[in-house]
Write a protein that holds these residues in place. Structure first.
Motif, PDB file in Angstrom:
ATOM      1  N   GLN A 135      35.457  32.032  42.727  1.00 37.62           N
ATOM      2  CA  GLN A 135      34.432  33.048  43.029  1.00 37.62           C
ATOM      3  C   GLN A 135      34.712  33.062  44.534  1.00 37.62           C
ATOM      4  O   GLN A 135      34.438  34.328  44.991  1.00 37.62           O
ATOM      5  N   GLU A 139      35.540  36.560  46.547  1.00 38.83           N
ATOM      6  CA  GLU A 139      34.784  37.089  47.792  1.00 38.83           C
ATOM      7  C   GLU A 139      35.581  37.377  49.118  1.00 38.83           C
ATOM      8  O   GLU A 139      35.288  38.525  49.759  1.00 38.83           O
ATOM      9  N   LYS A 143      36.949  40.829  47.210  1.00 34.30           N
ATOM     10  CA  LYS A 143      37.008  41.122  45.718  1.00 34.30           C
ATOM     11  C   LYS A 143      38.212  41.773  45.125  1.00 34.30           C
ATOM     12  O   LYS A 143      37.809  42.977  44.170  1.00 34.30           O
TER      13      LYS A 143
END
Length: 419
Positions: A135, A139, A143
Motif C-alpha cells: 500500500q 501510494e 496510485k
C-alpha cells in the motif's frame, strides 16, 4: 463475527500495552524469545522486533517479529489457528519442493504462547520479519503499478492462495496493506494478516452457501466479495474475486465504487453490475491499452460456483499470456519503477502534461513562449499598424479638401496652407 468495513474489530477490544525492550516471552514449546523495539501495529496487537533469547540485545537487524494482543481479543486467536495448522516451516518447505517454486509467500509460524504481566494475560505469536507493505509502495507510485508488476503479483498470489486453499482455509482480506515485501529479498512478496481467515473445508467437508443478514459486508469494503456483501461465509472464489479487484485497482488507480465506500449497498450493487458486464467494468482503461487478461481472469472467476475448486493453472496461464502480450515474461523480479512497459504512472503523468499543454495552448499560449521572443513580434505588429494607419488617415483628411487627382506628392503641402 469478523468486523465490517475497514474496522478490524469491535471498539471494546483494547490495544496491548507496550512492553519494555528486553522483555522475555516463553512459547508453548518452552522456547524463549526476547523483545526489541516496537515496529508497528497490526489490528489490535503490537509488533516487536525479536530474537531468540540471549545475553545480546535485540538489534535493528533482528530476523523475527512478535505480535502481541490481550488474550481476550479474537483476531490473533483466529490467526494462530491458521498458522498452527498450515504455516509450519516443514509444511511450507515441502510444498515449495513438490510444486517446484522458488519460494512461497506465506509467513512461517515459529512459535506462540501466553504471557502474563501486571496481572494481565497476553497472547503472542512469533513470525518472520518483513519489509514495507505494498500500500505504501502503491501510494508512492502515484496510485498505479506497472502492468508487468501487477501480473507478477497476481502470479505470486495465485501460488499463495492455492497453498492456503489446499490447507482448508481462505484468507478473505487480500489487499495491498496485507502484502509485505521480504526483509531480505525485495523481489519476494508475502500475504500476511490471517485474522479473518476462514476454514471453509474442515476435515475436507465443504461449507454450504448460506446468506446471513447479520454478517453482511464483512471484510474491507472496497475489496470484499459479493458473497460477503450478502453475508455468505468466505470461499475460494471469493478470494479470487478480491484478488481481481486488487489487480484492477493497481492498474487503474481506483475502483468504480471508491467514491461511496460509506454506502455498502451501493458498493455491493456496483460490484454486481461490474460482474455482469466485465468490459464496462474496465472502462478506466483506454480502448487501445485494455488488458484483455483481466477480462479473461474475471470471466473465469465469474464462472466459479461457491464450492468449486478454482483452476489455478488456467488462471496462471491467463496472466502469463498477459505478460507475453506486452513483450515480457515472469522474471521473478518485482520492478516498481514507473516506466516498466510504458504502463505505469510515469507515462500516464507525461500524457496528462501533454494534454494540458494542448488544452492551454489556445487560451494561455504565452506561458509556453520565452518572454523576449513573444514581445518582439508585438512591437513589430504595432509599428506596421502605425505606418499603415498614418497615410490612410491623411488620405481621408485630404479627400475632403481636394480632388482625387491631386492626392500625390504635391498634395502633402496643401493642407498646411489651408490650415
Amino acid at each position: 463475527m469478523p468486523p465490517k468495513g475497514k474496522a478490524r474489530g469491535p471498539a471494546k477490544r483494547k490495544l496491548a500495552e507496550e512492553f519494555p525492550v528486553g522483555e522475555v516471552l516463553t512459547d508453548t514449546a518452552k522456547k524463549r524469545w526476547k523483545l526489541g523495539a516496537p515496529v508497528g501495529q497490526g489490528g489490535f496487537g503490537l509488533l516487536y522486533l525479536a530474537n531468540e533469547d540471549s545475553s545480546a540485545a535485540v538489534g535493528t537487524n533482528a530476523p523475527y517479529v512478535i505480535k502481541v494482543e490481550p488474550s481476550d481479543n479474537g483476531p490473533l486467536f483466529s490467526e494462530l489457528k491458521f498458522y498452527m495448522r498450515a504455516a509450519k516451516p516443514d509444511l511450507i518447505h515441502s510444498w515449495i519442493k513438490s510444486h517446484k517454486l522458488k519460494y512461497l509467500g506465506v509467513p512461517k509460524y515459529w512459535g506462540s504462547g501466553l504471557h502474563e504481566k501486571a496481572g494481565k494475560r497476553y497472547r503472542f505469536m512469533v513470525m518472520d520479519r518483513f519489509g514495507t507493505d505494498l500500500q505504501k509502495m502503491f501510494e508512492e507510485s502515484g496510485k498505479k503499478f506497472p502492468r508487468k508488476l501487477v501480473l507478477q503479483l497476481g502470479l505470486r498470489l495465485l501460488d499463495i492462495l492455492e497453498y492456503v486453499h489446499e490447507h482448508e482455509y481462505v484468507h478473505a482480506d487480500i489487499k495491498a496493506s496485507n502484502l509485505l515485501l521480504s526483509y531480505k529479498d525485495p523481489n519476494q512478496v508475502y500475504l500476511v494478516d490471517y485474522g479473518l481467515a476462514y476454514r471453509y473445508s474442515p476435515e475436507g467437508v465443504l461449507k454450504e452457501y448460506k446468506e446471513d443478514p447479520k454478517r453482511c459486508h464483512d471484510g474491507t469494503i472496497e475489496f470484499t466479495s459479493i458473497d460477503a456483501h450478502k453475508g455468505v461465509s468466505p470461499s475460494r472464489r471469493a478470494d479470487l474475486e478480491i484478488l481481481g479487484y486488487c489487480m484492477i485497482q493497481w492498474l487503474c488507480g481506483r475502483l468504480p465504487w471508491e467514491d461511496k465506500l460509506q454506502d455498502p449497498i451501493y458498493v455491493r450493487d456496483s460490484k454486481i453490475k461490474c460482474r455482469d458486464n466485465i468490459s464496462e467494468f474496465l472502462l478506466c482503461f483506454p480502448a487501445e491499452n485494455k488488458p484483455e487478461e483481466m477480462v479473461k481472469f474475471m470471466e473465469q472467476v465469474k464462472l466459479l460456483g461457491y464450492t468449486d475448486k478454482p483452476a489455478y493453472q488456467k488462471l496462471r496461464g491467463i496472466l502469463e499470456a498477459g505478460l507475453k502480450s506486452i513483450g515480457t515474461a515472469d522474471d521473478n523480479k518485482l520492478d516498481f519503477s514507473v516506466s516498466v512497459n510504458g504502463s505505469g504512472p510515469s507515462p500516464a503523468k507525461k500524457a496528462t502534461k501533454r494534454k494540458k499543454t494542448e488544452v492551454n495552448g489556445d487560451s494561455d499560449e504565452t506561458d509556453l513562449i520565452p518572454t523576449k521572443r513573444k514581445q518582439a513580434p508585438k512591437k513589430r505588429v504595432v509599428k506596421r499598424v502605425q505606418k499603415k494607419a498614418s497615410p490612410k488617415k491623411r488620405l481621408v483628411e485630404m479627400a475632403t479638401q481636394t480632388s482625387p487627382a491631386v492626392v500625390t506628392k504635391r498634395g502633402r503641402g496643401r493642407p498646411k496652407k489651408n490650415a
